[in-house]
Scaffold this active site. Structure first.
Site: not given
Lengths: 341, 341
Positions: B8, B71, B284
């Protein structure tokens, strides 16, 4: 001795469910709520319901004793108000007490509480007192979400819950943190809500300083701790981000995990990751998963097989089976000592 | 080639957050909502925010390419109405697209959707179309709980979601099922809500026949599948109770798990339990857990180290790193083929 810390009375005679259904219908305006004394279940019926089910499997699997509480999914604290929960909890706790009297060597009772959404948990104290003082209960089940999947109670670190904790500390009894049926269609009860609650409860402990306020408070997180051991690195890392102490210091004097994980790789991970003193043997039998695993030919919930096969030494296994439970449940230990165990 | 399917844009220039704060203040009646063109972030700023963060770590760790989306915690679909989410999603998706243009060899975009609680998901289609057709997005992130922890949307098997699924099938793109910030105080965002959502989504797939209705629909369940692999025996047993096919037949053509599990025992369990073709490499990074694990001396989220050390053969590792991602994200595969990879 092998102690199963997580058993529910899932096999109670049908009369119990019928009574409950009448109670629920009365809430909806259909008929009158039944009185407690309208539920009549004889000792023979209780005996039969246990001997042909839990006790039979305990004997087959070599489990000596089960900490036995009312059926978790039937607690359904979201139904009705405090009076409804109160009548229902009293009946369910009395049945588990009677089972413990009929099979004193095999069942020791733990109490459900008459929780109700939005109601002060202090209202649960009289039932808790009765269960400990009159019925010899050695623990309680505490539902962190009496709404049944809407999660609108304060987190477990909130003062909201302190009346329960104060009594737990006074009696030196642990609480298993256990939700009930989900009435939220997002959450399957035993496949999502139970596991989510375990993870949620653990994280509420992690973000707070609850165990500084109550250093002797003890929580048992069932179902192998939900997602927690699998993500132990994540939780260690999050504690670090939050400037909390190491989890061993922050939580592990107070938080324990049971072994209700229904395959070998799960138990292997649990015993690899979580210190052995924080693992309590349990199977939640007869519960959510009653079938035979075609991959092994054995019952999914025969967790003793997994613990036997796990890479732990004999002394460690004894702690998982017995010693830890006697330490976490001191009133159980007293009972066993009194019997010469 | 090593593809990270779960990144993200957590390091966007501060101007983005300031713009969002103005938007949120306007909802509360403080000032006017900013126009999209009031957000000005130059290419140099974008480049710097990526080169010094994600790309630096990708180079250090040997990750070639990241599927890059806005995000997750900032999606916050619970804030405002559809118009608010729409303006916000458009801006965030555009930034990820620009990053993918600045670093075409290293970042490929995936879209957030302008979801809003209680709003028909069909309203998200125009943004989805724009992201695929104009921006070359290869996937979407779908939030099963746009309320942010109140879980009042229909389950993923409900026809409510079909407009999204129909478009996914048409474009042959997968969805990562990813919630956003929790505004329910019961749930810590990254320690409880994310993992609970993963487990919940999986169970919604298990109880339903969604993949009979959409045989080519593909979901990536992030964070190693929440609690699922650790409780794989439980899920196999629940499927059996519910008279569903074996999970391999019922789900595993459609459901995939990423490797965002931040310790070795977790990845070892994942690779032991879940078929290798259903595991997609991901970290991530830079996300919820940014620290160094004192037990290893390495970053918690350096998941490549765990995959390297897991007991999988070289050919299997290649599937986890690359081949599976190219199969599950065909538009990524096309892009890579076009570049001669």
């Amino acid at each position: 001795m092998i102690i199963d810390v997580h058993g529910h009375y899932t096999t109670a005679p049908k009369a119990l469910e019928s009574w409950r259904n009448r109670q629920i219908e009365a809430i909806a305006g259909k008929g009158h709520a039944p009185r407690a004394d309208e539920l009549r279940i004889g000792d023979d019926e209780l005996r039969e319901s246990i001997e042909s089910n839990q006790l039979r499997l305990m004997r087959e699997r070599g489990i000596d004793l089960t900490i036995f509480s009312p059926r978790a999914s039937f607690m359904a604290h979201h139904i009705g108000d405090f009076a409804v929960s109160s009548a229902w909890a009293a009946i369910c706790n009395e049945l588990c007490y009677r089972v413990s009297r009929l099979f004193p060597d095999h069942f020791v009772p733990a109490a459900m509480l008459p929780q109700s959404p939005g109601v002060d948990p202090a209202t649960c104290i009289p039932e808790l007192v009765r269960c400990v003082e009159e019925f010899g209960n050695v623990a309680i089940n505490l539902n962190p979400d009496p709404s049944g999947g809407h999660w609108n109670s304060p987190p477990l670190w909130d003062r909201h819950w302190y009346p329960i904790y104060e009594k737990m500390v006074e009696y030196d009894i642990p609480a298993m943190i256990h939700v009930s049926t989900s009435c939220n269609p997002s959450f399957h009860t035993t496949g999502a809500h139970y596991l989510n609650a375990d993870t949620t409860a653990f994280m509420q402990c992690l973000t707070s300083d609850l165990f500084k306020a109550f250093p002797t408070l003890r929580f048992v997180i069932p179902h192998g701790g939900g997602a927690v051991p699998y993500h132990w690195g994540r939780f260690r890392g999050l504690a670090q981000e939050l400037k909390k102490p190491l989890l061993a210091d922050h939580l592990l004097h107070n938080v324990f995990f049971d072994t209700c994980v229904y395959h070998q790789p799960g138990i292997d991970l649990l015993t690899r990751v979580i210190p052995v003193d924080n693992i309590l043997f349990a199977s939640e039998m007869i519960g959510a998963v009653r079938g035979v695993d075609p991959e092994t030919g054995h019952y999914y919930d025969d967790t003793k097989r997994y613990v036997e096969a796990a890479h732990v030494e004999a002394g460690e296994r004894r702690r998982i089976y017995e010693t830890n439970a006697r330490r976490v449940y001191p009133r159980l230990d007293q009972r066993l000592n009194a019997k010469g165990h």
